[in-house]
Design a protein around this motif. Structure first.
Motif, short mmCIF file in Angstrom:
data_model
loop_
_atom_site.label_atom_id
_atom_site.label_comp_id
_atom_site.label_asym_id
_atom_site.label_seq_id
_atom_site.Cartn_x
_atom_site.Cartn_y
_atom_site.Cartn_z
N LYS A 33 0.83 -1.21 0.00
CA LYS A 33 0.00 0.00 0.00
C LYS A 33 0.87 1.26 0.00
CE LYS A 33 -3.78 0.26 2.34
NZ LYS A 33 -4.78 0.28 3.43
N LEU A 34 1.96 1.22 0.78
CA LEU A 34 2.86 2.38 0.79
C LEU A 34 3.48 2.61 -0.59
CD1 LEU A 34 4.76 2.01 4.20
CD2 LEU A 34 2.93 3.62 3.61
N ILE A 35 3.93 1.51 -1.21
CA ILE A 35 4.53 1.63 -2.54
C ILE A 35 3.49 2.11 -3.55
CG2 ILE A 35 5.57 0.32 -4.43
CD1 ILE A 35 6.88 -1.46 -2.33
N ALA A 36 2.26 1.58 -3.44
CA ALA A 36 1.19 2.00 -4.34
C ALA A 36 0.91 3.49 -4.21
CB ALA A 36 -0.07 1.19 -4.05
N LYS A 37 0.90 3.98 -2.97
CA LYS A 37 0.65 5.40 -2.75
C LYS A 37 1.78 6.25 -3.33
CE LYS A 37 -1.28 6.57 1.06
NZ LYS A 37 -1.56 6.84 2.50
N LEU A 38 3.03 5.80 -3.13
CA LEU A 38 4.17 6.56 -3.65
C LEU A 38 4.16 6.58 -5.18
CD1 LEU A 38 7.01 5.34 -1.25
CD2 LEU A 38 5.93 7.60 -1.30
N ILE A 39 3.89 5.42 -5.80
CA ILE A 39 3.86 5.36 -7.26
C ILE A 39 2.72 6.19 -7.80
CG2 ILE A 39 3.49 3.82 -9.23
CD1 ILE A 39 4.98 1.66 -7.72
N SER A 40 1.55 6.11 -7.14
CA SER A 40 0.39 6.90 -7.58
C SER A 40 0.70 8.39 -7.54
CB SER A 40 -0.82 6.58 -6.70
OG SER A 40 -1.91 7.39 -7.05
N LYS A 41 1.32 8.85 -6.45
CA LYS A 41 1.68 10.26 -6.34
C LYS A 41 2.72 10.64 -7.38
CE LYS A 41 0.56 11.06 -1.47
NZ LYS A 41 1.10 11.44 -0.13
N LEU A 63 -6.69 4.91 -10.26
CA LEU A 63 -6.65 3.61 -10.92
C LEU A 63 -5.32 2.90 -10.64
CD1 LEU A 63 -8.10 1.64 -12.83
CD2 LEU A 63 -7.01 2.83 -14.74
N THR A 64 -4.22 3.64 -10.72
CA THR A 64 -2.90 3.07 -10.44
C THR A 64 -2.83 2.55 -9.01
OG1 THR A 64 -1.87 4.60 -12.02
CG2 THR A 64 -0.43 3.54 -10.41
N TYR A 65 -3.30 3.34 -8.07
CA TYR A 65 -3.27 2.94 -6.65
C TYR A 65 -4.11 1.68 -6.44
CZ TYR A 65 -3.99 3.09 -1.61
OH TYR A 65 -4.06 2.77 -0.27
N GLY A 66 -5.30 1.64 -7.00
CA GLY A 66 -6.18 0.49 -6.81
C GLY A 66 -5.59 -0.79 -7.38
N LEU A 67 -5.00 -0.73 -8.57
CA LEU A 67 -4.42 -1.91 -9.19
C LEU A 67 -3.22 -2.43 -8.39
CD1 LEU A 67 -4.58 -0.95 -12.98
CD2 LEU A 67 -5.99 -2.62 -11.77
N LEU A 68 -2.38 -1.52 -7.91
CA LEU A 68 -1.21 -1.95 -7.14
C LEU A 68 -1.60 -2.54 -5.79
CD1 LEU A 68 1.28 0.98 -7.92
CD2 LEU A 68 1.32 -1.35 -8.81
N VAL A 69 -2.62 -1.99 -5.16
CA VAL A 69 -3.10 -2.56 -3.89
C VAL A 69 -3.66 -3.95 -4.13
CG1 VAL A 69 -4.85 -2.35 -2.09
CG2 VAL A 69 -3.50 -0.37 -2.74
N LEU A 70 -4.37 -4.15 -5.25
CA LEU A 70 -4.90 -5.47 -5.58
C LEU A 70 -3.78 -6.47 -5.79
CD1 LEU A 70 -7.30 -7.28 -6.31
CD2 LEU A 70 -7.11 -6.47 -8.67
N ILE A 74 -3.15 -9.88 -3.50
CA ILE A 74 -3.00 -11.23 -4.06
C ILE A 74 -1.67 -11.83 -3.63
CG2 ILE A 74 -2.75 -12.52 -6.22
CD1 ILE A 74 -4.75 -10.60 -7.48
N ALA A 75 -0.62 -11.01 -3.61
CA ALA A 75 0.69 -11.51 -3.17
C ALA A 75 0.65 -11.94 -1.71
CB ALA A 75 1.75 -10.43 -3.39
N ALA A 76 -0.05 -11.17 -0.87
CA ALA A 76 -0.15 -11.52 0.55
C ALA A 76 -0.93 -12.81 0.73
CB ALA A 76 -0.81 -10.38 1.31
#
Length: 276
Positions: A33-41, A63-70, A74-76
């Motif tokens: 989630k942290l990485i998704a937030k950083l990439i989204s920003k 959209l970028t944040y949602g896909l990365l969190v998904l 799945i990885a978890a």
């Protein structure tokens, strides 16, 4: 209680391993989630630097944040030992069922993607879509919000927009004003054109290039119609439109040039009238 304690004792190694896996899975989800937030920003910052419309930036960021969190979720789940292929199949089946139930919404969603990708208009543009004219306030993924000239908010499904004609009045820097001025058949056309030319050229907001076009367009039933076609900056269209109509009327009156209105002439046959 002894049996429960014994079970924990016998399975201590397995429980410790699962606990470690569970903590790692939570860490994967949290870090994801942290990485998704950083990439989204980061994506939003790059798009802002490139001058992309704010609506598009917001949508792509979300959209970028949602896909990365998904992906992180799945990885978890996969780290815990669950069969993610089954999960993907279940999600796919559920998505198909939801898609069939929401065909209209999905059509609007797809249309929203097209509008955001190809950008036929942006926030602040004056457009005419789906039979409604107004200023674009917001472009959402399912609908577009317009503000009409009388300050009404109109929300139009994106599917209705992409399936029809889109007229963007703000895309070009200049616009042509088309006026039709009718004068009497008795009017001096050379003098009339002189007055019209002077009125147009005296207006400070009328552009010198392209040059104004003034000429006879039709010999109508009650008038000789002349077209007056000056060019203006897009934002000055309506102020100049209204001002020119008023000034033309005033100057034609001063010059003694009549602007006729439709008239019906009735001719009575005197001979038939006397017989009756």
């Amino acid at each position: 209680m002894d049996s429960i304690s014994q079970w924990f004792t016998d399975n201590q190694t397995m429980l410790q391993a699962f606990a470690i896996q569970f903590i790692v899975a939570l860490a994967i989800l949290f870090i994801g989630k942290l990485i998704a937030k950083l990439i989204s920003k980061g994506v939003q910052k790059i798009l802002t630097h490139k001058g992309v419309d704010q609506t598009v930036i917001s949508f792509i960021g979300s959209l970028t944040y949602g896909l990365l969190v998904l992906v992180a979720f799945i990885a978890a789940i996969s780290h815990l030992g669950f069969n993610t292929s089954s999960l993907v199949a279940i999600v796919g089946a559920a998505g198909l069922a939801i898609g069939l139930a929401l065909q209209g919404s999905l059509s609007n969603f797809a249309s929203g993607i097209l509008l955001i990708s190809f950008k036929p208009f942006k926030s602040g543009d004056f457009v005419e879509v789906a039979g409604t004219a107004g200023i674009v306030e917001e472009v959402h993924i399912f609908s577009t919000q317009l503000r009409t000239g009388d300050n009404k908010t109109v929300i139009i499904p994106n599917g209705s927009i992409t399936s029809g004609t889109i007229t963007n009045y703000s895309r070009k820097a200049t616009r042509r004003i088309d006026l039709v001025i009718g004068v009497s058949y008795d009017a001096d056309l050379a003098k009339t054109k002189e007055v019209l030319t002077r009125v147009v050229n005296e207006h400070e907001l009328v552009l010198k290039e392209p040059a104004v076009t003034i000429g006879v367009s039709a010999l109508a039933d009650s008038s000789v119609n002349l077209v007056v076609r000056p060019w203006v900056k897009t934002e000055n269209y309506w102020p100049v439109h209204f001002a020119l109509l008023e000034n033309i009327k005033v100057e034609l009156d001063k010059a003694g040039i009549e602007i006729p209105y439709p008239q019906l002439s009735v001719h009575v046959n005197q001979e038939n009238a006397n017989e009756s």
